[in-house]
Design a protein around this motif. Structure first.
Motif, PDB file in Angstrom:
ATOM      1  N   MET A  52     -34.579 -21.808  -1.062  1.00  0.00           N
ATOM      2  CA  MET A  52     -35.144 -20.892  -0.060  1.00  0.00           C
ATOM      3  C   MET A  52     -36.657 -20.773  -0.181  1.00  0.00           C
ATOM      4  N   GLY A  53     -37.147 -20.705  -1.418  1.00  0.00           N
ATOM      5  CA  GLY A  53     -38.576 -20.511  -1.625  1.00  0.00           C
ATOM      6  C   GLY A  53     -38.958 -19.049  -1.498  1.00  0.00           C
ATOM      7  N   PRO A  54     -40.222 -18.716  -1.762  1.00  0.00           N
ATOM      8  CA  PRO A  54     -40.668 -17.308  -1.673  1.00  0.00           C
ATOM      9  C   PRO A  54     -40.481 -16.758  -0.259  1.00  0.00           C
ATOM     10  N   LYS A  55     -39.707 -15.671  -0.148  1.00  0.00           N
ATOM     11  CA  LYS A  55     -39.428 -15.002   1.140  1.00  0.00           C
ATOM     12  C   LYS A  55     -38.840 -15.965   2.168  1.00  0.00           C
ATOM     13  N   GLY A  56     -38.107 -17.005   1.677  1.00  0.00           N
ATOM     14  CA  GLY A  56     -37.425 -17.928   2.576  1.00  0.00           C
ATOM     15  C   GLY A  56     -38.350 -18.867   3.323  1.00  0.00           C
ATOM     16  N   CYS A  57     -39.566 -19.078   2.818  1.00  0.00           N
ATOM     17  CA  CYS A  57     -40.557 -19.881   3.554  1.00  0.00           C
ATOM     18  C   CYS A  57     -40.131 -21.334   3.720  1.00  0.00           C
ATOM     19  N   LYS A  58     -39.457 -21.899   2.696  1.00  0.00           N
ATOM     20  CA  LYS A  58     -39.063 -23.317   2.792  1.00  0.00           C
ATOM     21  C   LYS A  58     -37.983 -23.516   3.844  1.00  0.00           C
ATOM     22  N   ILE A  59     -37.016 -22.591   3.909  1.00  0.00           N
ATOM     23  CA  ILE A  59     -35.944 -22.685   4.904  1.00  0.00           C
ATOM     24  C   ILE A  59     -36.509 -22.504   6.308  1.00  0.00           C
ATOM     25  N   GLN A  60     -37.442 -21.558   6.457  1.00  0.00           N
ATOM     26  CA  GLN A  60     -38.058 -21.327   7.774  1.00  0.00           C
ATOM     27  C   GLN A  60     -38.782 -22.577   8.266  1.00  0.00           C
ATOM     28  N   GLN A  61     -39.431 -23.270   7.343  1.00  0.00           N
ATOM     29  CA  GLN A  61     -40.144 -24.484   7.721  1.00  0.00           C
ATOM     30  C   GLN A  61     -39.164 -25.567   8.201  1.00  0.00           C
ATOM     31  N   ILE A  62     -38.016 -25.693   7.515  1.00  0.00           N
ATOM     32  CA  ILE A  62     -37.028 -26.707   7.900  1.00  0.00           C
ATOM     33  C   ILE A  62     -36.441 -26.377   9.271  1.00  0.00           C
ATOM     34  N   VAL A  71     -32.914 -26.372  13.905  1.00  0.00           N
ATOM     35  CA  VAL A  71     -31.537 -26.157  13.458  1.00  0.00           C
ATOM     36  C   VAL A  71     -31.400 -24.728  12.961  1.00  0.00           C
ATOM     37  N   LEU A  72     -30.158 -24.320  12.745  1.00  0.00           N
ATOM     38  CA  LEU A  72     -29.849 -23.011  12.180  1.00  0.00           C
ATOM     39  C   LEU A  72     -29.189 -23.235  10.830  1.00  0.00           C
ATOM     40  N   ILE A  73     -29.691 -22.583   9.786  1.00  0.00           N
ATOM     41  CA  ILE A  73     -29.175 -22.775   8.415  1.00  0.00           C
ATOM     42  C   ILE A  73     -28.617 -21.450   7.936  1.00  0.00           C
ATOM     43  N   LYS A  74     -27.354 -21.473   7.493  1.00  0.00           N
ATOM     44  CA  LYS A  74     -26.700 -20.256   7.006  1.00  0.00           C
ATOM     45  C   LYS A  74     -26.277 -20.459   5.567  1.00  0.00           C
ATOM     46  N   PHE A  75     -26.728 -19.527   4.692  1.00  0.00           N
ATOM     47  CA  PHE A  75     -26.362 -19.543   3.274  1.00  0.00           C
ATOM     48  C   PHE A  75     -25.140 -18.653   3.060  1.00  0.00           C
ATOM     49  N   PRO A  76     -24.263 -18.985   2.110  1.00  0.00           N
ATOM     50  CA  PRO A  76     -23.074 -18.147   1.839  1.00  0.00           C
ATOM     51  C   PRO A  76     -23.483 -16.846   1.141  1.00  0.00           C
ATOM     52  N   ASP A  77     -22.579 -15.845   1.224  1.00  0.00           N
ATOM     53  CA  ASP A  77     -22.800 -14.581   0.525  1.00  0.00           C
ATOM     54  C   ASP A  77     -22.569 -14.771  -0.962  1.00  0.00           C
ATOM     55  N   ARG A  78     -23.360 -14.077  -1.761  1.00  0.00           N
ATOM     56  CA  ARG A  78     -23.229 -14.193  -3.227  1.00  0.00           C
ATOM     57  C   ARG A  78     -21.947 -13.533  -3.724  1.00  0.00           C
ATOM     58  N   ASP A  79     -21.481 -12.537  -2.996  1.00  0.00           N
ATOM     59  CA  ASP A  79     -20.307 -11.796  -3.466  1.00  0.00           C
ATOM     60  C   ASP A  79     -19.061 -12.668  -3.484  1.00  0.00           C
ATOM     61  N   GLU A  80     -19.089 -13.781  -2.721  1.00  0.00           N
ATOM     62  CA  GLU A  80     -17.900 -14.598  -2.617  1.00  0.00           C
ATOM     63  C   GLU A  80     -17.613 -15.389  -3.880  1.00  0.00           C
TER      64      GLU A  80
END
Length: 1207
Positions: A863-873, A879-888
């Motif tokens: 993800m990078g700091p504050k999700g900057c790497k994902i936002q750039q991709i 595209v839309l990128i969805k990460f799983p919940d940690r609780d799972e």
């Protein structure tokens, strides 16, 4: 340890001060000629004898001399081997014991010496002041000696005697025995005292505690309970009886004071003394109980204090005179009954005294108004204190005096608006204090918080009336005051104020009743406040406005372009020309600095004066250069286009035309005239170019304005400016839409050639007309895609409306199964919007979901700091990128595979879903996997690790920041060669290459250090070493610098004093060696010769700070050494150098000696005549006087003057 006391002749009188009263036979009166006897000067020591035995007069004489006590003491004590805390003898003096001793010395200031005995015990000598030694001893025992503990049991009531007052006894005991003594608290039932320390110290402390307890065992404490009424008889008047009993028996008797409701009398002391005191007290009690009786009388409560007297002295006086005790009721009681207790025949006199004391004071009430009370009391109670401290008669007179004085007091109350109170008071109370002092009155002004206008004046009636009148006048003046704000530009404030406030002081002197307040410099405000009487404020405003008008008029500024080469001619010789112009035109003229590229001369002043000064300056230039000035008329609207961006176009014209000056009128002036100044030919050339440019601009600068609703603008522009670009390409016109901050949002400007502008206008009008034709249409969109359009607060719909002329798109409500959507707006906009919606739907239907398996522990890094790497991709690949919940993934995470390997069973919490076009999803997945950190091992020799890490980790930190990786270096104790690098694949590879390059650099440095470590030795006689080193190391420093080597001379005390070590590169070391050998060879050819020069001329030969001798040594190329102070032969001078140079130098020195000696002899001869007679005694004069001076300290009757000792 021994001490030596030195008795000087100056301190002899003080030392023998103890002998003043001693009578000595044959003594003569002390005067200036008095000579003491031997016995007086040196009294004999007393003979040894029994204590108290008289040893003759000399002993008594010696005993009167004050002894000199040493303030430093020394204590030595031994620590046995078995009690030593640190028994490691391998490094005695360097281990923990030495560190502890050093710490103790720093804390206490004592000096500690350790020594080891044969039995391995520790001997410790502590030296210092008594307090420091005791503290150091306690610290040493606690830290160097093993500690034991023991308990001692003494009665609980004896503990307080062990502690002593404020714990002083306990502290003294702990210091004395070097132990720690813990005494249980008073509420602790345990009576055991714990002692911690060395065995010896524990025994000493136990013994001391037991001695204290044994001493207290001899003492007794008895408590007797007698009726409180009989306590005065036991104590006696003024406690005389109880003090007598205490002195006779030696017991201590404590009787509670009358104010304490206790019957218990406490007696302490030796048992026998306590028993005797009890017997005496009981006898007194029994006797008084048997003989006394009581009577009761009523006395007013207000008079009780006169019976008691100050500190109860009156009661004690009655008891002493009559033997009767007077019992008074408590002060908080309402009872007025007084009980007299005593023998019947003495009650009458006592009662008479009680009534006499009660009536001894008469209370008189003086009625005075409440507001006068503070005057009666006076400042800090001075008046009332004077009344109460004087005699009764004087007291009555004082009251009468005050009554008469108060009759002459008056007050007045006036109502003044509270807004004016602070002005009545004045700055720091100046106004009100003046009124108070002038009229001798008191003025009370209420606080601002009370918001009350009532002012009270108190004092002498006449003063009150005068003060009232003045305050009312002040209030009336303030009511007539007005405040006015005058707008003055901030830049003029400093000018109006003047240097050090001189100018504003003149204004204030002219209008003294007006207060002028300027704003603070930091506020940058233009408001100046004037306050004062209405008429005066108006006058002051007119005066300031006139002054401002003059300032504005005189602040007109004009810039005159003058060729740089003519500036010096305008200035004139010594500034004569420029000064004359300034004075005659009354203007300020500023020229650019010499190193400035500017040619502008700025003239400031009145407009007419500035123009006159400008004409005179231009006349000077024209006269010198034969310059011409021409004017050309160009429409004002073309001026900006001719000037160009930041003046670039007009500057190119001026440079091209030989540096002419082109001056455009100020922007907004509406003037068309442009001035050209310069050489005649160049001015004409510049005029033609300007007219040509203006014509071109005129042709291409035709413009029209078109109106269109702001919501149509984006549609007219089109996506990426496509629509407006087509219009421009077809017509060649330039179309300018308004910016968001412009007020006229509907105006569209078309610029260019006239034909192109008309064509573009026609096309845009057609488009706008079509947009005004509003229609409503519908289309079908699958309900599963509706959410895409309305999510994120309808962002997609807003974008459609902005892009397609404000078209309104309506989707069915959530919950309805309708797939029909409505579009409303201009026909073309609706068609374009439908087409765009179809594209979006088609794009949504073609989207796919791709799963990317990345272990969850890497998600944060991806993800990078504050999700900057994902936002750039997501931006780059749409595209839309969805990460799983940690609780799972609550289940424990399995052991992580290396470098993101995903061969394990995939878990739901490891799967990232990418949604979008298939090809874009593949690219996004690849980008995600590239972000997964990997770890690689790099083998680097363990010896280089500390150089890679750098000082305080600076080196490794810089590498991690530069390559955006994490670098792990193994701990030193592991001695591993593997360094781990963790990060993205590309970053890891770059970091690996950077690390290997750093390793190569370090290996090269190691090789270089090995080459530089080559050493050669050279044997040189030590007498030549100073010459090789040179003055302040100059020679050897030059050798080190020339050959890049290190030259090491032997230290003092080394065996081989002749060996010089040279280290560096092999070639450089050998060359340096050859240079030193050459220098030594030259030194060996030198000779040293000693000559004798009179020491009186040495200073002259050396010169100030050695300047003359250095010049000699440089001239003759020799070294000259003069003898040190205190030398056996102070005239010996050594000259060293080549034989010929030495001979020349010696000849020169001898010549100098002969020359300087003439001057020295003459100076000494003159000095002998100038000396006063007192200075010449000894060489001539009276022999008797010389003997008297040489006699020194003399005593009479000395043993060496005895008859048998005379020679």
């Amino acid at each position: 340890m021994s001490s030596v006391a030195v008795l000087t002749q100056e301190s002899f009188a003080e030392h023998r001060s103890g002998l003043k009263d001693v009578e000595i036979t044959g003594r003569v009166p002390e005067d200036e000629a008095y000579i003491p006897t031997y016995l007086e000067a040196f009294p004999p020591l007393p003979d040894k004898g029994t204590p108290g035995e008289k040893t003759g007069e000399p002993a008594s004489v010696w005993s009167k001399i004050r002894p000199i006590k040493a303030s430093v003491i020394t204590q030595v004590f031994h620590v046995p081997l078995e009690e030593r805390r640190y028994k490691d003898n391998s490094q005695f003096g360097e281990g923990e014991e030495a560190k502890v001793c050093l710490d103790i010395m720093q804390k206490t200031g004592a000096h500690i010496e350790l020594s080891l005995a044969k039995d391995q015990g520790l001997s410790i000598m502590v030296t210092g002041k008594l307090d420091s030694v005791m503290k150091a001893r306690k610290e040493i025992v606690a830290r160097l000696q093993t500690q034991a503990s023991a308990t001692v049991l003494i009665p609980k009531e004896h503990h307080r005697f062990v502690i002593g007052k404020n714990g002083e006894k306990l502290q003294e005991l702990e210091l004395k025995t070097a132990t720690k003594i813990a005494i249980p608290r008073s509420d602790d039932p345990n009576a055991n005292i714990r002692i911690t320390g060395t065995k010896d110290g524990i025994e000493k402390a136990r013994h001391e505690i037991q001695l204290i307890s044994a001493e207290q065992d001899k003492r007794a404490v008895e408590r007797l309970s007698f009726e409180k009424a009989f306590h005065p008889f036991i104590a006696g008047a003024y406690n005389q009886l109880v003090q007598e009993v205490s002195q006779e028996t030696g017991a201590r008797i404590s009787i509670p004071p009358p104010s304490v409701p206790k019957d218990e009398i406490v007696i302490t002391g030796e048992k026998e003394a306590v028993a005797m005191a009890i017997a005496r007290i009981r006898a007194i009690y029994e006797e008084k109980k048997r003989k006394t009786t009581t009577i009761s009388v009523e006395v007013k409560k207000s008079q009780h204090k006169y019976i008691v007297g100050p500190k109860g002295n009156t009661l004690q006086e009655i008891l002493e005179n009559t033997g009767v005790s007077v019992e008074m009721p408590p002060l908080d009681s309402g009872s007025e009954t007084i009980i007299l207790r005593g023998e019947p025949d003495k009650l009458g006199p006592a009662l008479t005294q009680v009534y006499a004391k009660a009536k001894s004071v008469i209370v008189v009430e003086v009625i005075a108004p409440a507001w006068l009370h503070r005057f009666i009391i006076g400042k800090k109670g001075q008046n009332i204190s004077r009344i109460t401290q004087q005699l009764p008669k004087v007291q009555s007179l004082s009251i009468l005096f005050f009554s008469l004085q108060m009759a002459r007091m008056d007050y007045a109350e006036i109502n003044i608006d509270h807004r004016f109170h602070r002005h009545l008071i004045g700055k720091n109370g100046a106004n009100i204090n003046r009124v108070k002092e002038q009229y001798k009155v008191s003025v009370r002004i209420p606080q601002d918080s009370e918001r009350c206008g009532l002012v009270r004046i108190e004092g002498d009636p006449q003063g009150v009336q005068l003060a009232r009148k003045e305050l009312m006048d002040m209030a009336q003046r303030m009511e007539n005051e007005r405040t006015k704000d005058l707008i003055i530009e901030h830049k003029f404030h400093r000018t109006i104020i003047g240097q050090k406030g001189e100018k504003i002081k003149e204004v204030r002197d002219k209008f003294p009743e007006v207060i002028i307040i300027f704003p603070d410099q930091q506020q940058k405000s233009d408001i100046v406040q004037l306050r004062g009487p209405k008429n005066e404020v108006e006058k002051c405003v007119k005066f300031l406005q006139k002054l401002i008008a003059e300032l504005v008029e005189s602040s007109f500024s004009v810039s005159v372009p003058i060729h740089k080469q003519f500036h010096k001619n305008i200035i004139g010789k010594g500034g004569a020309n420029i000064k004359k112009i300034r004075e005659e035109t009354n203007t300020k003229i500023d020229l650019p600095t010499e190193n400035s590229n500017s040619e502008m001369i700025v003239i400031t002043g009145k407009k007419s004066s500035c123009e006159a000064a400008r004409d005179r300056i231009l006349a000077i230039q024209n006269e010198l250069a034969n310059l011409k000035e021409a004017e050309v008329s160009i429409p004002a609207k073309l001026h900006n286009s001719l000037i160009g961006s930041k003046g670039s176009l007009v500057r190119s014209v001026m440079e091209e035309c030989g540096g002419v000056h082109i001056h455009f009128p100020a922007e907004g002036s509406g003037l068309d005239k442009v001035t050209i100044r310069g050489p005649a030919e160049e001015v004409e050339r510049a005029r033609r170019q300007l007219l040509q440019l203006a014509e071109e601009k005129q042709v291409n600068n035709f413009s029209v304005a078109l109106q269109a609703k702001p919501e149509y603008h984006k549609f007219l522009i089109g996506k990426g400016g496509a629509n407006i670009r087509r219009v421009r390409d077809r017509t060649g016109a330039r179309i300018i839409f308004p910016s968001p901050d412009e007020p006229e949002q509907e105006h569209i400007t078309i610029m260019g050639k006239e034909e192109a502008v008309w064509l573009a206008q026609k096309e845009l009008e057609t488009l706008i007309k079509n947009l005004d034709d509003v229609i409503e249409d519908s289309m079908v969109v699958d309900p599963r895609h509706h959410r895409h359009f309305v999510c994120r607060r309808g962002q997609v719909l807003r974008e459609l409306a902005e892009e397609y002329g404000g078209v309104a798109v309506s989707f069915p409500r959530t919950g309805t199964q309708s797939d029909n959507i409505t579009l409303k707006g201009p026909r073309e906009c609706v068609d374009a919007a439908k087409k765009r919606i179809q594209e979006i739907v088609q794009d949504l239907e073609s989207q796919v979901n791709v799963e990317v398996l990345i272990p969850q522990r890497y998600h944060r890094a991806v993800m990078g700091p504050k999700g900057c790497k994902i936002q750039q991709i997501t931006r780059e690949h749409d595209v839309l990128i969805k990460f799983p919940d940690r609780d799972e993934c609550a289940a424990q995470e399995p052991a992580s595979p290396e470098n993101g390997d995903t061969d394990l069973i995939p878990r739901k919490c490891d799967i990232i879903i990418v949604t979008g076009q298939a090809e874009k999803c593949e690219l996004a997945c690849a980008a995600l996997l590239a972000l997964v950190p990997v770890t690689i091992d790099v083998e680097v020799s363990y010896d280089l690790h500390r150089y890679i890490i750098g000082q305080k980790g600076a080196g490794i930190r810089k590498m991690m920041e530069d390559y955006e990786v994490n670098i792990w270096v193994p701990q030193p104790e592991q001695q591993s060669d593997i360094i781990k690098i963790t990060g993205q694949v590309a970053s890891v590879e770059r970091a690996k290459q950077g690390l290997l390059e750093r390793v190569k650099e370090l290996q090269a440095e190691q090789e270089d250090r090995a080459l530089r470590s080559y050493k050669v030795t050279l044997s040189v006689d030590p007498k030549y070493h100073p010459k090789i080193i040179g003055r302040k190391g100059a020679v050897i420093s030059q050798i080190r610098k020339d050959y890049d080597v290190n030259v090491q001379f032997p230290d003092k005390g080394e065996e081989q004093q002749d060996v010089i070590v040279i280290s560096g590169y092999e070639r450089n070391a050998n060359e340096a060696r050859a240079a030193i050998e050459q220098l030594v060879a030259a030194l060996q050819d030198m000779v040293s010769e000693d000559i004798r020069l009179d020491r009186r001329v040495h200073a002259r030969i050396i010169g100030a700070r050695g300047k003359a001798i250095r010049k000699l040594m440089e001239e003759f190329k020799v070294d000259i050494r003069f003898p040190q102070p205190g030398s056996e032969d102070p005239s010996k001078v050594t000259v060293t150098g080549l034989p010929e140079n030495v001979d020349n130098a010696i000849d020169h020195l001898l010549n100098l000696e002969e020359e300087y000696m003439l001057s020295v002899t003459e100076t000494e001869t003159m000095a002998s005549y100038m000396k006063p007679p007192s200075k010449t005694m000894g060489t001539g004069g009276n022999d008797e006087d010389n003997k008297a001076l040489a006699k020194g300290f003399v005593v009479r009757d000395a043993p060496w003057n005895a008859q048998g000792n005379k020679v």
